[in-house]
Each structure stands twice: as structure tokens, then as C-alpha cells.
Scaffold this active site. Structure first.
Site, mmCIF file in Angstrom:
data_model
loop_
_atom_site.group_PDB
_atom_site.id
_atom_site.type_symbol
_atom_site.label_atom_id
_atom_site.label_comp_id
_atom_site.label_asym_id
_atom_site.label_seq_id
_atom_site.Cartn_x
_atom_site.Cartn_y
_atom_site.Cartn_z
ATOM 1 N N ASP A 111 40.325 28.896 10.705
ATOM 2 C CA ASP A 111 38.952 28.770 11.151
ATOM 3 C C ASP A 111 38.921 28.608 12.668
ATOM 4 O O ASP A 111 39.697 27.850 13.236
ATOM 5 C CB ASP A 111 38.301 27.565 10.465
ATOM 6 C CG ASP A 111 36.806 27.532 10.678
ATOM 7 O OD1 ASP A 111 36.157 28.569 10.479
ATOM 8 O OD2 ASP A 111 36.282 26.469 11.038
ATOM 9 N N GLU A 158 39.694 34.028 11.556
ATOM 10 C CA GLU A 158 38.236 33.922 11.553
ATOM 11 C C GLU A 158 37.779 34.250 12.965
ATOM 12 O O GLU A 158 37.892 33.427 13.881
ATOM 13 C CB GLU A 158 37.819 32.507 11.135
ATOM 14 C CG GLU A 158 36.301 32.325 11.033
ATOM 15 C CD GLU A 158 35.684 31.907 12.348
ATOM 16 O OE1 GLU A 158 34.916 32.716 12.911
ATOM 17 O OE2 GLU A 158 35.964 30.793 12.804
ATOM 18 N N ASP A 211 29.198 29.416 5.619
ATOM 19 C CA ASP A 211 28.218 29.109 6.663
ATOM 20 C C ASP A 211 26.941 29.935 6.541
ATOM 21 O O ASP A 211 25.986 29.690 7.282
ATOM 22 C CB ASP A 211 28.828 29.351 8.046
ATOM 23 C CG ASP A 211 29.820 28.274 8.441
ATOM 24 O OD1 ASP A 211 29.699 27.145 7.946
ATOM 25 O OD2 ASP A 211 30.725 28.560 9.249
#
Length: 313
Positions: A111, A158, A211
Site C-alpha cells: 500500500d 499500489e 477505499d
């Protein structure tokens, strides 16, 4: 001692779960945040590797500037790494951390990958992420060390948000697949990297991530212009959302296609997992078996077989 024993039980159970999943040809896809929590064992055992004051409080903290998700950015509050000291120590912290992740998962998404090229540094006394600076990171040296240490490094980058050519160069230099989010594809720009026709093989395509809103919620909230664009771009107009977007994800040339459980269950925005920039009410969603239609498994199998993604003939 109680915490240590609890962790021992967790890792033993997780190892059993992974072994069982792998025996069924199922791989576990993990998610590793680039930063760690201020009250984590990593920070308190290795204070010299973080920007902390004499009392152990962070001088500067992590986050991202204003972007698509939030007008004031996101102030995560994690302490930031002292990359100069980590490089001098041959990135021992990262070797240990990646090794632990690979013991738990078959594939790991990093991430905020762009933080390995440069990170957003926010003064510790700032209440939002608006005021900050981009600070460079020795990402090339780090990944050289990791690739020279591990026989295989099944990582996914990501690469969402504010992505520069330097971030893309770092990702591509080490052959790491990035991410394509279909909900971001409908901006009426032919060079939009999320458009299905612009996908490449070395990526992972998602209908949406944790998200995003659920696909049903996202589609219901579109304005008429964007909804018209979606209708023009997508095939399978005989199917309702979210199945039209799921079909497109499976038909992508991407190495992997990821579909959130909320989309498979056709759930609306009340089942959203996370709203970036907020700290209340997130990460609590769980599905219930009563929500699973009897024909869901066969429907998924039919799509996998039709798109060539079925692991078995």
C-alpha cells in the site's frame, strides 16, 4: 506474555489456514501498508530508524496531500522512516518485514508504493495533510537489496493517487505489476490508464478497492454525463450493475482480476468498507451467509470459464 501467546496461536492458525487454502489451489493475497503504527513493536524496538523526539513522539508524520479522495489530504500520523540509517544498515528492517509477509501470504500488495520514491512529510503539529513536503527515498537501492535477497518477490505496487514518472520508472524497473481501478475509467479521456482498452498484462484490475464505494453504490451516485459514458464504454448491457463491471474486469488482459465481496453480493453503499480521510465507522463490514445467493458460485464459474480465468478446464 499473554500477547506473545496470542500471537503464537494466531500464526499457528494462520499457517494451517494457508496450507489448507494452498491445498485447494487458493492463494492468499496480503496487503502491507508501507508505514507502521507509532505504538507498534517495530517503532519501539528500533527508534533510531524513525524520526522521533527524545520522548519517542514523532517529529513529522506520514500522509498524502489533497487528492481525488480528500480535499484536505490524509494525515495518517505514522512516524516516518530515517532512510539514510536504513540504507546504512542494508535495509535489514525491510528484509525482515518482507520475509514475515511472505511467510503469511502468497502475494503481497504494498500500500502506498509511491512512498518508496518520495513520501509526503507533514509536521507533527499539523492537524491536516495540506501543509507538507515531498521527500525523496532511496527506493532503487531498497529493491535491489530485496530482489537480491529473495528468490521470488511476488509483490504488487499500489500505484494510485499522485503518481509521477519517477514512481512509474521505479515500479517498471523491477517489473512490479500496478493497479487498474475500473471505477476510475470513465473520465472521457482516451488516454485514461484505467480504461479497459488501456490495460496491460502486468497489472491487477479491480472493479473497486476497499477505499471505493461498492460498484452498486458508485453507479447509483454518478451524474447523468458520467453514467452515459459508462453505458457507452461497457458491454454486457443486458446485465445490471455490478455484473457489467465484473465482466469487464474478468475480460481484462491483466494478470489478476479482483472483485470485492460486496460487488459479488450486489450490495449498495451502506456496505462500503472504508471512507478515506475519516477515522470512524470503517473496516467493520462483514458478510453474512444469508446474503449469498444459491446460484452465486455457478455464476462466478461461468464468468471465469467464459473469460479464460478458470483454473480448471
Amino acid at each position: 506474555e499473554q500477547i506473545r501467546f496470542t500471537q503464537f496461536l494466531f500464526f499457528r492458525q494462520w499457517a494451517d489456514l494457508r496450507a489448507y487454502a494452498n491445498s485447494k489451489d487458493i492463494k492468499l493475497f496480503g496487503d502491507m501498508p508501507i508505514f507502521v503504527a507509532h505504538d507498534s513493536a517495530e517503532v519501539w524496538a528500533n527508534r533510531d530508524w524513525f524520526f522521533l523526539d527524545a520522548e519517542g513522539h514523532p517529529d513529522v508524520v506520514a500522509g498524502v496531500p489533497p487528492d481525488y479522495f480528500s480535499e484536505t489530504g490524509q494525515r495518517w500520523g505514522n512516524p516516518l522512516y530515517r532512510w539514510d540509517r536504513m540504507r546504512a544498515d542494508q535495509f535489514t528492517f525491510w528484509v525482515r518485514r518482507i520475509r514475515t509477509q511472505l511467510e503469511c501470504f502468497d502475494l503481497v500488495r504494498i500500500d502506498h508504493f509511491r512512498g518508496f520514491e518520495a513520501y509526503w512529510e507533514i509536521p507533527g503539529d499539523e492537524e491536516s495533510a495540506v501543509n507538507g513536503d515531498w521527500v525523496k527515498v532511496p527506493g532503487v537501492d531498497l529493491f535491489h537489496r530485496l530482489f537480491n535477497t529473495f528468490d521470488e518477490l511476488p509483490l504488487v505496487a499500489e500505484d494510485l493517487g499522485i503518481i509521477t514518472a519517477e514512481v512509474e520508472d521505479l515500479r517498471d524497473r523491477f517489473g512490479l505489476p500496478g493497479m487498474k481501478i475500473l471505477q476510475f475509467a470513465f473520465s472521457n479521456e482516451p488516454d485514461n490508464p484505467y480504461l479497459p482498452e488501456n490495460h496491460i498484462k502486468n497489472c491487477v484490475v479491480y472493479t473497486g478497492t476497499h477505499d471505493n464505494d461498492t460498484t452498486v453504490g458508485w453507479f447509483a451516485g454518478l451524474d447523468e454525463t458520467t453514467r452515459s459514458t459508462v453505458e457507452q464504454v461497457l458491454d454486457h448491457d443486458d446485465e445490471p450493475m455490478p455484473w457489467r463491471l465484473i465482466h469487464v474486469a474478468m475480460e481484462s488482459p491483466a494478470l489478476l482480476s479482483m472483485v470485492p465481496m460486496q460487488d459479488l453480493l450486489e450490495l449498495g453503499n451502506e456496505h462500503r468498507m472504508n471512507l478515506p480521510g475519516t477515522i470512524e465507522g470503517n473496516w467493520k463490514w462483514r458478510f453474512d451467509w444469508s446474503q449469498v445467493p444459491d446460484d452465486l458460485a455457478s455464476r462466478i464459474r461461468n464468468i471465469l470459464e467464459a473469460t479464460g480465468r478458470s483454473p480448471r478446464p
